[in-house]
Write an enzyme that holds these catalytic residues in place. Structure first.
Site, short mmCIF file in Angstrom:
data_model
loop_
_atom_site.label_atom_id
_atom_site.label_comp_id
_atom_site.label_asym_id
_atom_site.label_seq_id
_atom_site.Cartn_x
_atom_site.Cartn_y
_atom_site.Cartn_z
N LYS A 29 -10.60 -3.18 -3.45
CA LYS A 29 -11.40 -1.95 -3.57
C LYS A 29 -10.66 -0.88 -4.35
O LYS A 29 -11.25 -0.03 -4.97
CB LYS A 29 -11.65 -1.35 -2.17
CG LYS A 29 -12.53 -2.17 -1.29
CD LYS A 29 -12.60 -1.50 0.08
CE LYS A 29 -12.71 -2.52 1.18
NZ LYS A 29 -12.56 -2.03 2.52
N LYS B 4 0.82 -1.21 0.00
CA LYS B 4 0.00 0.00 0.00
C LYS B 4 0.85 1.26 0.00
O LYS B 4 0.50 2.25 -0.63
CB LYS B 4 -0.95 0.01 1.21
CG LYS B 4 -2.03 -1.03 1.05
CD LYS B 4 -3.24 -0.71 1.90
CE LYS B 4 -4.36 -1.64 1.49
NZ LYS B 4 -5.43 -1.70 2.44
N LYS C 204 -5.34 -10.06 -6.16
CA LYS C 204 -6.61 -10.22 -5.44
C LYS C 204 -7.61 -9.16 -5.91
O LYS C 204 -7.21 -8.09 -6.38
CB LYS C 204 -6.38 -10.14 -3.93
CG LYS C 204 -6.03 -8.77 -3.43
CD LYS C 204 -6.18 -8.63 -1.92
CE LYS C 204 -5.92 -7.18 -1.55
NZ LYS C 204 -6.26 -6.78 -0.23
#
Ligand code: TYM
Length: 342
Positions: free
Chosen positions: A214, A121, A211
């Site tokens: 969002k 991230k 994966k």
């Protein structure tokens, strides 16, 4: 008040529309258990609102997102009329933040630096600064779990490392200060408990090596719970498969097809019926039908929710849990010397 039943706990961050991976990875397992075993377990389903802005968000819509996530628990079938079921917002229970600070001081900088989610991230943030909150996120998550002595935590595979950290910090605190926390069950045992052979990772339909997430750049590979059944159908029919022309379940060689098989079976379809088929079309149609049917039903349940019922349950849960967690926090404060031992 003391609570004696073993606790099953999970949280859904309110930072964007949720997708099918969130539903299948975290919501469905806790709802299934709540419905089957709410007499034997305490079920905590919460919105980790303080976790919502570890990466930048639109703060003007946060209240709406929090409300939306609470409604998702109900639409997924969480029986909120059961006294063993609790719904709450993390920031309404201040002990979460206070315990985090204490745990922070027993957590290694190196330990948090190794978290793969932090690495992924933080690398993805280009125009903004990487916050200390993002770095510290697993400690807040550990506090979320340890405050309630939760044993089972249904989460997707992306959270496995955070669960292992939670076990580590619980054991570290227990060995230094005596029996402070229940250590959550080892991850393999958790999978068994939730009837899985491994952690669930629903993949992006366009790029099944990743994966479903969002924050994906394109929404084509992500089925949002707010997608219309028709939008979802188009995404599934356009899903990436492979050129091998045989349906087999094998994530190493056929991640796209295996992902479709997983989605089908988790939504109640029969994946075995497609194994060995030489065309992918029928599998895609069957998955599209299941997902479209699921979304239509789920969205009509969302629309039928009476917000007043949620509000009542929410305030009742938060009131009770504020007291329970203060008792736990006090025990920790005593152990570290912030309060006298008496
Ligand atoms: P969050 O909000 O990012 O995601 C919510 C849940 O969805 C799971 N998930 C997936 N499962 C399968 N396939 C996928 N593609 C997929 N994507 C997401 C996540 O693993 C998660 O279970 N840190 C948590 C929230 C949290 C929490 C907690 C969870 C905070 N405190 C305490 C459990 C216990 C998170 O960011 O999840």
């Amino acid at each position: 008040m003391t609570m004696t039943k073993p606790v099953i706990l999970t949280g859904l961050r309110a930072n964007n529309d949720l997708h099918l991976g969130n539903y299948l990875g975290a919501l469905l397992p806790i709802v299934d258990l709540a419905r089957a075993k709410a007499g034997e377990y305490q079920i905590n389903a919460f919105v980790p609102d303080l976790h919502s802005f570890t990466t930048p968000i639109d703060h003007n819509t946060l209240q709406e997102q929090i409300k939306q996530n609470l409604k998702l628990f109900i639409a997924a079938g969480l029986p909120i009329d059961n006294d063993n079921v609790f719904i709450y917002r993390q920031s309404y229970i201040p002990a979460h933040s206070e315990l985090t600070w204490i745990l922070d001081c027993f957590t290694g900088f190196g330990e948090l630096s190794r978290m793969t989610q932090f690495k992924d991230k933080s690398q993805a943030i280009i125009d903004d600064r990487v916050s200390v909150g993002l770095f510290n996120y697993p400690v807040l998550m550990a506090a979320d779990i340890l405050l309630y002595d939760a044993e089972y935590i249904p989460v997707g595979d992306d959270q496995t490392q955070h669960l292992e950290f939670t076990r580590d910090i619980a054991e570290r605190m227990n060995s230094k200060f005596g029996d402070l926390f229940v250590v959550p069950k080892p991850v393999a045992e958790q999978h068994q408990f939730f009837n899985k052979d491994q952690g669930l990772r629903i993949r992006n339909l366009q790029d099944p090596t990743k994966k479903m997430s969002k924050s994906d750049d394109s929404s084509k590979g992500v089925i949002f719970l707010t997608d219309t059944p028709e939008e979802a159908r188009n995404k599934i029919m356009g899903a990436t498969t492979d050129g091998l022309s045989e349906v087999q379940y094998d994530y190493a060689v056929r991640p796209g097809v295996s992902n479709l098989l997983d989605i089908l079976s988790l939504l109640g379809g029969d994946k075995q019926a497609f194994i060995g088929q030489t065309q992918y079309g029928p599998l895609k149609s069957a998955v599209s039908d299941k997902v479209a049917e699921f979304l239509a039903e789920f969205q009509s349940k969302m629309a039928a929710i009476n917000e007043r019922d949620i509000w009542h349950k929410l305030e009742e849960s938060e009131f009770l849990l504020r007291n329970v967690t203060l008792q736990k926090l006090y025990k920790v404060q005593q152990a570290v010397g912030l309060r006298s031992q008496k």
